[in-house]
Design a protein around this motif. Structure first.
Motif, PDB file in Angstrom:
ATOM      1  N   ASP A 123       0.850  -1.192   0.000  1.00 15.89           N
ATOM      2  CA  ASP A 123       0.000   0.000   0.000  1.00 15.89           C
ATOM      3  C   ASP A 123       0.885   1.242   0.000  1.00 15.89           C
ATOM      4  OD1 ASP A 123       0.123   1.331   2.712  1.00 15.89           O
ATOM      5  OD2 ASP A 123      -0.513  -0.643   3.405  1.00 15.89           O
ATOM      6  N   HIS A 124       0.239   2.409  -0.080  1.00 15.14           N
ATOM      7  CA  HIS A 124       0.994   3.632  -0.352  1.00 15.14           C
ATOM      8  C   HIS A 124       1.853   4.098   0.821  1.00 15.14           C
ATOM      9  CE1 HIS A 124       0.618   6.838  -3.738  1.00 15.14           C
ATOM     10  NE2 HIS A 124       1.866   6.596  -3.429  1.00 15.14           N
ATOM     11  N   VAL A 125       1.663   3.502   1.980  1.00 19.11           N
ATOM     12  CA  VAL A 125       2.509   3.891   3.125  1.00 19.11           C
ATOM     13  C   VAL A 125       3.984   3.646   2.812  1.00 19.11           C
ATOM     14  CG1 VAL A 125       2.531   1.682   4.408  1.00 19.11           C
ATOM     15  CG2 VAL A 125       2.642   3.847   5.653  1.00 19.11           C
ATOM     16  N   VAL A 146       6.220  13.207  -8.988  1.00 15.97           N
ATOM     17  CA  VAL A 146       5.032  13.018  -9.827  1.00 15.97           C
ATOM     18  C   VAL A 146       4.183  11.963  -9.130  1.00 15.97           C
ATOM     19  CG1 VAL A 146       4.150  12.246 -12.059  1.00 15.97           C
ATOM     20  CG2 VAL A 146       6.240  13.630 -11.954  1.00 15.97           C
ATOM     21  N   HIS A 147       3.023  12.375  -8.643  1.00 16.06           N
ATOM     22  CA  HIS A 147       2.162  11.514  -7.823  1.00 16.06           C
ATOM     23  C   HIS A 147       0.831  11.335  -8.533  1.00 16.06           C
ATOM     24  CE1 HIS A 147      -0.623  11.313  -4.031  1.00 16.06           C
ATOM     25  NE2 HIS A 147      -0.386  10.114  -4.501  1.00 16.06           N
ATOM     26  N   VAL A 148       0.566  10.105  -8.973  1.00 19.75           N
ATOM     27  CA  VAL A 148      -0.706   9.767  -9.621  1.00 19.75           C
ATOM     28  C   VAL A 148      -1.559   9.028  -8.605  1.00 19.75           C
ATOM     29  CG1 VAL A 148      -1.793   8.577 -11.555  1.00 19.75           C
ATOM     30  CG2 VAL A 148       0.522   9.506 -11.810  1.00 19.75           C
ATOM     31  N   ALA A 152      -5.427  12.437  -2.314  1.00 18.23           N
ATOM     32  CA  ALA A 152      -4.312  13.353  -2.082  1.00 18.23           C
ATOM     33  C   ALA A 152      -3.298  12.764  -1.099  1.00 18.23           C
ATOM     34  CB  ALA A 152      -4.835  14.683  -1.552  1.00 18.23           C
ATOM     35  N   ASP A 153      -3.750  11.862  -0.222  1.00 18.32           N
ATOM     36  CA  ASP A 153      -2.862  11.226   0.769  1.00 18.32           C
ATOM     37  C   ASP A 153      -2.185  12.254   1.670  1.00 18.32           C
ATOM     38  OD1 ASP A 153      -3.638   8.854  -0.394  1.00 18.32           O
ATOM     39  OD2 ASP A 153      -1.708   8.390  -1.314  1.00 18.32           O
ATOM     40  N   VAL A 154      -2.951  13.306   2.001  1.00 23.53           N
ATOM     41  CA  VAL A 154      -2.403  14.363   2.868  1.00 23.53           C
ATOM     42  C   VAL A 154      -3.219  14.527   4.150  1.00 23.53           C
ATOM     43  CG1 VAL A 154      -1.277  15.635   1.007  1.00 23.53           C
ATOM     44  CG2 VAL A 154      -3.650  16.192   1.607  1.00 23.53           C
ATOM     45  N   THR A 164       0.286   6.281   7.585  1.00 22.34           N
ATOM     46  CA  THR A 164      -0.652   5.364   6.935  1.00 22.34           C
ATOM     47  C   THR A 164      -0.605   5.637   5.433  1.00 22.34           C
ATOM     48  OG1 THR A 164      -2.591   6.813   6.738  1.00 22.34           O
ATOM     49  CG2 THR A 164      -2.203   5.818   8.909  1.00 22.34           C
ATOM     50  N   HIS A 165      -1.401   4.875   4.696  1.00 25.02           N
ATOM     51  CA  HIS A 165      -1.391   5.113   3.236  1.00 25.02           C
ATOM     52  C   HIS A 165      -2.097   6.405   2.844  1.00 25.02           C
ATOM     53  CE1 HIS A 165      -5.438   3.164   1.675  1.00 25.02           C
ATOM     54  NE2 HIS A 165      -5.632   3.803   2.813  1.00 25.02           N
ATOM     55  N   GLY A 166      -2.820   7.002   3.794  1.00 26.53           N
ATOM     56  CA  GLY A 166      -3.509   8.258   3.495  1.00 26.53           C
ATOM     57  C   GLY A 166      -2.839   9.490   4.098  1.00 26.53           C
ATOM     58  N   THR A 167      -1.659   9.329   4.689  1.00 31.24           N
ATOM     59  CA  THR A 167      -0.969  10.453   5.350  1.00 31.24           C
ATOM     60  C   THR A 167       0.467  10.651   4.860  1.00 31.24           C
ATOM     61  OG1 THR A 167      -0.126   9.040   7.128  1.00 31.24           O
ATOM     62  CG2 THR A 167      -2.277  10.062   7.494  1.00 31.24           C
ATOM     63  N   TRP A 168       0.966   9.721   4.055  1.00 34.42           N
ATOM     64  CA  TRP A 168       2.407   9.702   3.775  1.00 34.42           C
ATOM     65  C   TRP A 168       2.907  10.968   3.086  1.00 34.42           C
ATOM     66  CZ3 TRP A 168       4.221  10.234  -1.184  1.00 34.42           C
ATOM     67  CH2 TRP A 168       3.263  10.068  -2.200  1.00 34.42           C
ATOM     68  N   LEU A 169       2.057  11.548   2.215  1.00 33.76           N
ATOM     69  CA  LEU A 169       2.554  12.711   1.476  1.00 33.76           C
ATOM     70  C   LEU A 169       2.660  13.937   2.391  1.00 33.76           C
ATOM     71  CD1 LEU A 169       3.595  14.013  -1.014  1.00 33.76           C
ATOM     72  CD2 LEU A 169       1.284  14.225  -1.882  1.00 33.76           C
ATOM     73  N   PHE A 239       3.126   6.015  -8.311  1.00 32.24           N
ATOM     74  CA  PHE A 239       1.907   5.743  -9.074  1.00 32.24           C
ATOM     75  C   PHE A 239       1.014   4.816  -8.264  1.00 32.24           C
ATOM     76  CE2 PHE A 239       0.508   6.020 -13.668  1.00 32.24           C
ATOM     77  CZ  PHE A 239      -0.749   5.480 -13.471  1.00 32.24           C
ATOM     78  N   ASP A 240      -0.074   5.403  -7.721  1.00 29.51           N
ATOM     79  CA  ASP A 240      -1.103   4.609  -7.035  1.00 29.51           C
ATOM     80  C   ASP A 240      -2.065   4.125  -8.121  1.00 29.51           C
ATOM     81  OD1 ASP A 240      -3.458   3.831  -5.670  1.00 29.51           O
ATOM     82  OD2 ASP A 240      -3.090   5.260  -4.045  1.00 29.51           O
ATOM     83  N   ILE A 241      -2.212   2.806  -8.233  1.00 28.25           N
ATOM     84  CA  ILE A 241      -3.013   2.251  -9.329  1.00 28.25           C
ATOM     85  C   ILE A 241      -4.455   2.748  -9.268  1.00 28.25           C
ATOM     86  CG2 ILE A 241      -3.770   0.110  -8.179  1.00 28.25           C
ATOM     87  CD1 ILE A 241      -2.394   0.226 -11.787  1.00 28.25           C
TER      88      ILE A 241
HETATM   89 MN    MN Z   1      -2.295   6.703  -2.571  1.00 21.19          MN
END
Ligand code: MN
Ligand code: MN
Length: 317
Positions: A123-125, A146-148, A152-154, A164-169, A239-241
């Motif tokens: 996962d995005h974490v 470059v974040h696809v 927003a994951d912020v 987490t995968h929703g806070t990493w950025l 790149f998040d699918i």
């Molecule tokens: Mn993501």
């Protein structure tokens, strides 16, 4: 010098042979490599459907049909770079904070060599510890991104957790791992916890391209702008699918409708050619929700597209 080659489909049937990415040779460390494929089998950072821990295995399994030469750009990555599959990061599936430390140390060891990484999530974490390792090598605040993604994951936290995968950025910006002025987020959409959810990114100076701006269009012109904005320094591609529409990529944990097309995803990665791409990842493939295997296959092809835009990859006449 003889470069490693993917095992060909006329030497061993596509459905057999080694389980590495593109059936490349496997290697235990990054000695002598220009680029390493790495699996990061984590899904403890997810917030909805699980299963991204099987992403590396699924993506490798569906990578078997990819041939060495890129027929559109004529890129010849395996005539140009020494590549191998380094296997999976031995994460601690009972402890996400420890997992994040293990991932960072694993990438520190790779980046001690002149080797780039193309990572298979997970996962995005996973992008947070990977960026922590890259920031040590390339310098704090110097890396463009470059974040696809559909998201927003912020978020500041999820269930009180900061990683987490929703806070990493958000963490990556706070820790100055990336340069927000040289960061672009593409494909964001759907519903938020608040109407201004995406504005945190904009306030940091990040260029936010919501999915609606991409509908019905080629993203070639957007990528011309992206290259002008973020060129001139190192760039990481994440790149998040789920940035792609679930009709193309259903096998993921937090799908959102009305997303990017497969072609637009390709345009984004191909549009990174000419940038100083220092690494990338393809995250959030969850094979249990991927009945056809197409999501994992698309993920594998997007990683191959990333390989083809690395600096130093020759393009045949
Ligand atoms: Mn993501
Ligand atoms: Mn996402």
């Amino acid at each position: 010098m003889a470069f490693n080659q993917p095992l060909g489909g006329n030497e061993m049937p596509r459905f057999a042979g080694p389980g590495t990415f593109m059936r490349l040779p496997s290697q235990e460390n990054a000695q002598g490599l220009d680029v390493a494929f790495v699996g990061v089998p984590v899904d403890a950072g997810t917030s909805n459907r699980p299963g991204a821990r099987y992403g590396p295995r699924g993506v490798r399994s569906e990578s078997v049909m990819i041939r060495p030469y890129h027929m559109a750009s004529r890129a010849a990555p395996f005539d140009s770079l020494q590549a191998a599959d380094l296997g999976d990061v031995p994460i601690n599936t009972y402890n996400l904070p420890k997992t994040v430390q293990i991932i960072e140390a694993f990438y520190d060891a790779i980046l001690a060599h002149p080797c780039k990484t193309l990572s298979i999530g997970g996962d995005h974490v996973i992008t947070l510890p990977i960026l922590r390792a890259h920031a040590k090598k390339y310098g704090k605040g110097t890396i463009g991104l470059v974040h696809v993604d559909a998201h927003a994951d912020v978020n500041d936290d999820m269930f009180g957790e900061k990683v987490t995968h929703g806070t990493w950025l958000r963490r990556a910006v706070e820790e100055k791992l990336i340069d927000p002025l040289r960061t672009v987020q593409i494909g964001l959409r759907a519903t938020g916890y608040a109407a201004d959810d995406f504005d945190w990114s904009r306030r940091q100076g990040i260029r936010v391209v919501q999915a609606e701006e991409c509908w019905h269009r080629s993203l070639g012109p957007l990528m011309d702008q992206v290259r002008a904005r973020i060129g001139g320094g190192p760039v990481y591609v994440s790149f998040d699918i789920d940035g792609l529409d679930p009709s193309y990529a259903p096998g993921t944990g937090t799908p959102e409708f009305a997303g990017l097309t497969t072609i637009q995803g390709y345009e984004i990665v191909r549009g990174c050619h000419g940038l100083d791409v220092i690494g990338g990842d393809l995250v959030e493939v969850s094979p249990a929700y991927d009945a056809s295997g197409n999501t994992a296959m698309l993920g594998a092809n997007l990683l191959y597209e990333m390989l083809c835009v690395l600096p130093g990859v020759k393009r045949r006449d």
